[in-house]
Write an enzyme that holds these catalytic residues in place. Structure first.
Site, PDB file in Angstrom:
ATOM      1  N   LYS A   1     -30.048  10.369  41.809  1.00  0.00           N
ATOM      2  CA  LYS A   1     -31.132  10.365  42.800  1.00  0.00           C
ATOM      3  C   LYS A   1     -31.915   9.050  42.797  1.00  0.00           C
ATOM      4  O   LYS A   1     -32.384   8.598  43.839  1.00  0.00           O
ATOM      5  CB  LYS A   1     -32.114  11.507  42.516  1.00  0.00           C
ATOM      6  CG  LYS A   1     -31.502  12.898  42.567  1.00  0.00           C
ATOM      7  CD  LYS A   1     -31.351  13.384  43.985  1.00  0.00           C
ATOM      8  CE  LYS A   1     -30.868  14.826  44.042  1.00  0.00           C
ATOM      9  NZ  LYS A   1     -30.445  15.201  45.401  1.00  0.00           N
TER      10      LYS A   1
ATOM     11  N   GLU B   1     -38.928  16.783  49.760  1.00  0.00           N
ATOM     12  CA  GLU B   1     -38.653  18.166  49.390  1.00  0.00           C
ATOM     13  C   GLU B   1     -37.968  18.164  48.034  1.00  0.00           C
ATOM     14  O   GLU B   1     -37.339  17.188  47.653  1.00  0.00           O
ATOM     15  CB  GLU B   1     -37.724  18.794  50.426  1.00  0.00           C
ATOM     16  CG  GLU B   1     -36.235  18.468  50.256  1.00  0.00           C
ATOM     17  CD  GLU B   1     -35.875  16.997  50.513  1.00  0.00           C
ATOM     18  OE1 GLU B   1     -36.693  16.303  51.158  1.00  0.00           O
ATOM     19  OE2 GLU B   1     -34.802  16.552  50.072  1.00  0.00           O
TER      20      GLU B   1
ATOM     21  N   SER C   1     -23.154  13.508  37.716  1.00  0.00           N
ATOM     22  CA  SER C   1     -24.283  13.067  38.538  1.00  0.00           C
ATOM     23  C   SER C   1     -25.629  13.145  37.848  1.00  0.00           C
ATOM     24  O   SER C   1     -26.554  12.426  38.208  1.00  0.00           O
ATOM     25  CB  SER C   1     -24.315  13.884  39.829  1.00  0.00           C
ATOM     26  OG  SER C   1     -24.320  15.272  39.522  1.00  0.00           O
TER      27      SER C   1
END
Lengths: 264, 383
Positions: free
Chosen positions: B81, B103, B368
């Site tokens: 991210k 969000e 990830s």
């Protein structure tokens, strides 16, 4: 002549603005929302906007969201909404009716436009389809005999307003400022937007978002708009068990004041 | 818009008219920044010296087959991210915005946005469903420590989808001062393209590292898919190669029931959160509730480029159940000494199946995120 054209012509002769009332179909159940449609017509609503509930209404504020959730929780289906509208059309042959819903509801039902036309619906506004994406939807509506309604926001550049003017048929749904339904405009309505739309050849401009009191109606119409739509205030009043006919009557009364003077 | 924002039939910008100018401004800023060496230099500097790029490529020593892990779990913030929040944060600065909204589901994207908000000096507001706020108290506190305000959302199912609805509503009123820092490669154009470009670095590094370590490209590239940002970032530089691309969705409690998040495997074409893509929905078009043990895969839509990669046949999409993901999580911990995120464990679960069938294949897995956020849940589930 379409029901909208006939209505605007009749109101123009009387120097009145159009009053549109919004009702969420199926809220809190089908029978109650059926009675509510009759109640707003009795109060003097010239045109109806009806919501077909969607689970994820991103253009709506808390009041309309809650109405959609109540309708879905009570089991409202799209086919129920069309049945209800067909019966309304039988009782009220002349009142223009427009659907307000979201793209996924329209996409999920092959023949949505045809079913709407068969139920006597006059127009369709899809809240999450901006003019950039509207072309194929508008074409399908016109093929089915439904008039497209697009939202014109005050921040739209001229190219977008021209596109909106070209694609909208029944009327143009004007939004004065940023935000979602139920946003209070504080009595500020943008007369420049009305002038720009008229210059672009758009159909009758009608203000929505933030119309809850007679002074909002007067302020909106003083810009030269041909009408107003009241949503959250009606839905809220109905949810509280208040007299919706009386609320509509008081708001409709404000459309009879000074429109002729403002337009000229 | 300057680009058409479509991936085959999918994509587009299905938002209220009021938001179109904000998307056009964002697209313009993104495209201008792509051509601006100063932007690339600042972003690359942050990626290297703040976030810790490049991340390693680790060949597994003890798991079966020949599995390589692209270690986004070692990136600052604990997941991929961070790559794209830095990119979007710098774009928000370029556009003169002073406030970020985002969000979050499990909280990873909320934490990443709080990081960039603190670093670059934005007022930061994170929308999060009340159910998720309750489940992820520690992440809520992390965001607050970095100065973000977390707003619990009571509406709808009170999870990620409802947080996105609320962020879009906020943005409809606030776009003049506020950038919506969407967390994945979904949503309206230009988000899917922009987020892919900011995540492309994952696959670009991994491709070079495979060539360096193995001397050839992998046979398969495997990544988990929720919204799809980590998968699209890993896939992007392999699209032209003769390499299998496999996206792994959350099969939850099983694909035959309703408790999963397998949008591409069990959904149908629809429009949600600004894009045409695959959507989990009922016959009326109402959006379905989803389930996955990993909050990051618990989402009823998917990035539109994945919808196109599926329909065009360039990528394959499969499912891994909660149980398979947990088994892979445990196997990686025991075999390699790595705690991965439950999301990443879905990719690993499929890689382990593949390794069993084809022991000689070189399999690149997108790891990830790290598993710290999931340790308490793992303790409850595995005890």
């Amino acid at each position: 002549m379409s029901r909208y054209e006939a209505m605007f012509e009749r109101l123009a002769a009387r120097e009145e603005g159009a009053f549109g009332a919004f009702v969420m179909l199926g809220d809190p159940d089908l029978a109650t929302s059926t009675r509510l449609l009759d109640a707003v017509v009795e109060g003097g609503a010239d045109m109806l906007e009806v919501g077909i509930p969607f689970s994820d209404p991103v253009a709506d504020g808390p009041i309309i969201q809650a109405a959609a959730q109540r309708a879905l929780a009570a089991g409202a289906k799209v086919s129920d909404c069309f049945d209800l509208l067909a019966r309304f059309r039988h009782r009220h042959p002349k009142v223009p009716v427009g659907i307000l819903t979201y793209a996924n509801i329209v996409m999920a039902r092959p023949g949505f436009m045809r079913d709407a036309a068969d139920a006597g619906v006059d127009s369709l506004l899809i809240g999450d389809v901006p003019s950039l994406e509207a072309e194929p939807f508008a074409r399908a509506m016109e093929q089915a005999g439904i008039e497209p309604v697009l939202i014109a926001a005050a921040n739209a550049p001229d190219a977008a307003l021209r596109r909106i003017a070209r694609l909208s048929k029944a009327y143009t749904y004007c939004v004065s400022r940023a935000g979602i339904t139920g946003t209070h405009a504080g009595g500020q309505f943008d007369s420049q937007l009305i002038r720009r739309l008229q210059a672009a050849g758009a159909p009758a401009p009608v203000f929505g978002f933030g119309i809850s009191r007679p002074e909002h109606v007067r302020a909106a119409l003083s810009t030269g708009a041909k009408g107003v739509i009241c949503g959250s205030a009606i839905v809220d009043a109905a949810a509280r068990g208040e007299d919706v006919t009386e609320l509509v009557r008081s708001l409709k009364a404000a459309t009879r004041e000074r429109l002729g003077a403002a337009m000229n | 818009m300057r680009l058409n924002g479509r991936f085959g039939r999918f994509g587009g910008a299905y938002v209220p008219e009021i938001l179109v100018p904000a998307l056009e401004q964002l697209e313009g800023a993104f495209l201008d920044a792509q051509d601006d060496p100063a932007f690339a230099s600042e972003l690359n500097g942050l990626l290297a010296n703040y976030a810790g790029r490049p991340t390693p490529l680790t060949q597994c020593r003890n798991l079966p087959g020949n599995i390589y892990l692209k270690r986004e779990d070692l990136l600052h913030g604990g997941a991929h991210k961070t790559n794209q929040v830095l990119g979007q944060g710098l774009l928000a600065k370029r556009m003169g915005k002073t406030r970020l909204i985002a969000e979050t589901g499990a909280g990873q994207h909320g934490v990443a946005t709080a990081i960039v908000g603190a670093l670059l000096g934005f007022e930061t507001v994170i929308y999060m469903g009340t159910d998720d706020v309750e489940r992820q108290k520690l992440n809520v506190f992390r965001m607050e420590l970095m100065g973000a305000k977390v707003v619990p959302i009571e509406s709808g199912g009170r999870t990620l989808k409802d947080a996105i609805n609320e962020a879009l509503r906020d943005w409809s009123a606030s776009f003049e001062t506020t950038h919506y820092l969407l967390g994945t490669a979904a949503g309206p154009h230009p988000f899917p393209t922009m987020v892919r470009e900011f995540q492309r670095i994952v696959g670009r590094e991994a491709r070079a590292q495979m060539l360096e370590q193995l001397g050839r490209l992998p046979d398969a590239v495997v990544a988990c898919v929720g919204g799809g940002s980590n998968a699209i970032g890993l896939f992007a530089d392999f699209i032209e190669d003769d390499v299998r691309l496999i996206g792994v969705e959350a099969a939850g409690k099983g694909l035959d029931g309703a408790d999963h998040g397998a949008t591409l495997l069990r959904g149908s074409a629809g429009i949600l959160h600004g894009a045409e893509s695959y959507v989990l929905q009922d016959s009326d078009g109402q959006i379905a509730d989803t389930w996955s043990v990993s909050a990051g895969l618990d989402y009823p839509a998917v990035g539109p480029e994945h919808a196109h990669l599926k329909d065009s046949g360039r990528a394959e999409y499969v499912g891994a159940t909660d149980a398979e993901a947990l088994a892979a999580f445990k196997a990686l911990a025991e075999g390699e000494g790595i705690l991965c995120a439950f999301e990443s464990a879905h990719a690993l679960a499929h890689a382990l199946k593949l390794a069993e069938a084809e022991p000689d294949s070189a399999i690149l897995v997108g790891l990830s995120g790290r598993g710290d956020k999931d340790v308490a849940q793992a303790q409850a589930l595995l005890a």
